[in-house]
Motif scaffolding. Structure first.
Motif, PDB file in Angstrom:
ATOM      1  N   TYR A 186       0.884  -1.184   0.049  1.00 11.75           N
ATOM      2  CA  TYR A 186       0.063  -0.051   0.053  1.00 11.75           C
ATOM      3  C   TYR A 186       0.838   1.373   0.026  1.00 11.75           C
ATOM      4  CZ  TYR A 186      -4.116   2.794   1.265  1.00 11.75           C
ATOM      5  OH  TYR A 186      -4.990   4.141   1.516  1.00 11.75           O
ATOM      6  N   GLY A 187       2.022   1.348   0.894  1.00 16.17           N
ATOM      7  CA  GLY A 187       2.840   2.481   0.943  1.00 16.17           C
ATOM      8  C   GLY A 187       3.692   2.691  -0.399  1.00 16.17           C
ATOM      9  N   ASN A 195       1.339   3.738  -3.421  1.00 12.60           N
ATOM     10  CA  ASN A 195       0.843   5.197  -3.364  1.00 12.60           C
ATOM     11  C   ASN A 195       2.102   6.119  -2.983  1.00 12.60           C
ATOM     12  OD1 ASN A 195      -2.141   5.338  -2.718  1.00 12.60           O
ATOM     13  ND2 ASN A 195      -1.635   3.563  -1.555  1.00 12.60           N
ATOM     14  N   ARG A 196       3.313   5.848  -3.569  1.00 13.34           N
ATOM     15  CA  ARG A 196       4.525   6.321  -3.471  1.00 13.34           C
ATOM     16  C   ARG A 196       5.044   6.960  -2.289  1.00 13.34           C
ATOM     17  NH1 ARG A 196       5.613   6.855  -9.122  1.00 13.34           N
ATOM     18  NH2 ARG A 196       4.328   5.053 -10.229  1.00 13.34           N
ATOM     19  N   LYS A 197       4.515   6.475  -1.004  1.00 13.93           N
ATOM     20  CA  LYS A 197       4.802   6.955   0.124  1.00 13.93           C
ATOM     21  C   LYS A 197       6.093   6.277   0.621  1.00 13.93           C
ATOM     22  CE  LYS A 197       0.939   9.185   0.696  1.00 13.93           C
ATOM     23  NZ  LYS A 197       0.879  10.672   0.663  1.00 13.93           N
ATOM     24  N   ILE A 198       6.437   5.256   0.376  1.00 13.16           N
ATOM     25  CA  ILE A 198       7.850   4.418   0.787  1.00 13.16           C
ATOM     26  C   ILE A 198       8.816   4.729  -0.502  1.00 13.16           C
ATOM     27  CG2 ILE A 198       8.805   2.369   1.326  1.00 13.16           C
ATOM     28  CD1 ILE A 198       6.290   1.456   2.537  1.00 13.16           C
ATOM     29  N   ARG A 199       9.931   5.392   0.246  1.00  4.70           N
ATOM     30  CA  ARG A 199      10.908   5.614  -1.220  1.00  4.70           C
ATOM     31  C   ARG A 199      12.262   5.227  -0.595  1.00  4.70           C
ATOM     32  NH1 ARG A 199       9.062   9.427  -4.538  1.00  4.70           N
ATOM     33  NH2 ARG A 199       7.056  10.346  -4.129  1.00  4.70           N
ATOM     34  N   VAL A 258      10.937   3.777   7.504  1.00  4.37           N
ATOM     35  CA  VAL A 258       9.458   3.557   7.539  1.00  4.37           C
ATOM     36  C   VAL A 258       9.411   3.403   9.101  1.00  4.37           C
ATOM     37  CG1 VAL A 258       8.610   2.711   5.346  1.00  4.37           C
ATOM     38  CG2 VAL A 258       9.713   0.996   7.210  1.00  4.37           C
ATOM     39  N   ARG A 288       8.398  12.085  10.836  1.00  5.76           N
ATOM     40  CA  ARG A 288       8.775  13.301  10.619  1.00  5.76           C
ATOM     41  C   ARG A 288      10.004  13.832  10.751  1.00  5.76           C
ATOM     42  NH1 ARG A 288       3.130  14.558  12.870  1.00  5.76           N
ATOM     43  NH2 ARG A 288       4.323  15.373  14.664  1.00  5.76           N
ATOM     44  N   HIS A 307       8.164   7.469   6.512  1.00  8.33           N
ATOM     45  CA  HIS A 307       6.891   7.316   6.301  1.00  8.33           C
ATOM     46  C   HIS A 307       6.497   6.585   7.437  1.00  8.33           C
ATOM     47  CE1 HIS A 307       2.836   6.208   4.702  1.00  8.33           C
ATOM     48  NE2 HIS A 307       3.261   4.739   4.579  1.00  8.33           N
ATOM     49  N   TYR A 308       5.232   6.941   8.039  1.00 11.22           N
ATOM     50  CA  TYR A 308       4.480   6.237   9.197  1.00 11.22           C
ATOM     51  C   TYR A 308       3.549   5.390   8.686  1.00 11.22           C
ATOM     52  CZ  TYR A 308       1.573   6.111  13.370  1.00 11.22           C
ATOM     53  OH  TYR A 308       0.707   5.478  14.272  1.00 11.22           O
TER      54      TYR A 308
END
Length: 369
Positions: free
Chosen positions: A56-57, A60-64, A69, A133, A138-139
């Motif tokens: 999912y992360g 959705n391009r949240k994990i890079r 994480v 943050r 990414h949380y």
């Protein structure tokens, strides 16, 4: 991202489905089954959730690449997430209460995770978000995204797997599936799948003694809280988590800690290997519901889960000194469950039966005396 998703897909293809075990009992016309999620590569049901959250992360391009994480977790989810983080090559931080068992901390670190400790389980959410943050990462936020990260319509999710494995059994469509709630993601998946396939199966959610889910379900108040931390790791929460979907739950039962750990010990003896405390919560509720079916003259099957193995709790749930320090006596509940599985009466009955208010009108049962 393509490489990371491919690595996770390859890992899933290498992993066989988990076994569905039929428990030998003397309950004529009532069959009990346990889906053994402890056989996943990271040893628990949370392996499924961690895989879904990472996909999912990523999608959705949240994990890079290279960015950490972070997760708020009491243990098993963090163990599984550490596994996937190492697989795709990103740092992983688990924000955990200081009371988390040493065995689970060791398991997180074994997979390359870093534990970040906080005082009290209620503070892990804010600290996990703040840590992400500060680190520029990414949380994952399992408590919010568990219900939406998993494909509840199919794709070999846990519900589809259960019904597929039950197909050749004497009672192929379970009368009840029993599942406890940690994030609420698994109950959401099972309940939604039952509705999608129009099965007559009902979903019983078992909540441990110290948890907000039961009170939230009973009152219809999503803001319900519980000040005492759950003794049973991995389930029970100080608040009603966003991923808990009460509308898909047909009934809830609150299980005393002594009953959970007593049921855990009985099931461990019957299987010849140790299971964890959350499995005990499930199993106690499974036996309680089976006893109701027998009293009503009904036949059928009931299914629950072995959430994880008991080796992670050798210094807690399986340590008599630990139980004595907390005034937890499991002997009475062990006797009740052993007698019931051998065909006797289940003598621990609910003290009352109440109906929820608001938008929820399903029955509630509370066997805490």
């Amino acid at each position: 991202m393509d490489r990371a998703v491919a690595l996770i897909d390859a890992d899933q293809r290498r992993s066989a489905d988990t076994h569905l075990l039929r428990l030998e009992t003397k309950l004529a016309g009532i069959d009990l089954y346990l889906k053994d999620e402890s056989t996943h590569p990271t040893g628990s049901l949370k392996h499924r959730l961690a895989r879904s959250l990472f996909l999912y992360g990523l999608c959705n391009r949240k994990i890079r690449p290279g960015r950490p994480v972070v997760e708020a977790s009491s243990g098993s989810t963090a163990v599984s997430e550490a596994y996937f983080a190492r697989m795709i090559g990103v740092p992983f931080y688990a924000v955990v209460p200081q009371t988390t068992s040493c065995d689970k901390i060791a398991a997180i670190e074994h997979h390359g995770g870093i534990c970040h400790f906080v005082c009290g389980s209620a503070s892990i959410y804010d600290e996990a978000a703040a840590l992400a943050r500060r680190l520029g990462g990414h949380y994952l936020d399992q408590f919010t995204f568990a219900e939406r990260a998993t494909d509840w319509r199919g794709n070999n999710n846990i519900a589809e797997s259960i019904f597929g494995q039950m197909r050749l059994e004497p009672y192929p469509v379970p009368a009840w599936i029993v599942m406890s709630a940690g994030t609420g993601g698994t109950t959401a998946t099972i309940g939604r799948y039952i509705g999608l396939k129009r099965h007559p199966t009902r979903l019983l959610c078992a909540d441990p003694e110290f948890s907000a889910f039961f009170d939230g379900y009973r009152s219809g108040d999503a803001a319900a809280t519980c000040r005492c931390p759950s003794t049973i790791e991995g389930i029970g929460r100080p608040r009603v988590e966003p991923s808990f979907i009460p509308e898909v739950v047909d009934e809830m039962v609150k299980v005393p800690d002594a009953a959970s750990l007593g049921a855990m010990r009985v099931l461990s003896r019957r299987l010849g290997r140790r299971v964890g405390g959350s499995t005990g919560t499930n199993f106690f509720a499974l036996c309680w519901k089976a006893s109701q079916m027998r009293q009503q003259g009904r036949t059928g099957s009931l299914v629950s889960l072995i959430c994880d193995a008991g080796e992670r709790y050798s210094k807690t749930y399986y340590c008599q000194d630990w139980l004595t320090e907390r005034s937890i006596d499991t002997s009475g509940f062990e006797a009740i469950i052993e007698r019931f599985l051998d065909g006797g009466a289940f003598t621990h009955e609910p003290v009352d039966a109440r109906h929820a208010t608001g938008s929820i009108s399903r029955p509630i049962s509370d066997p805490i005396a």
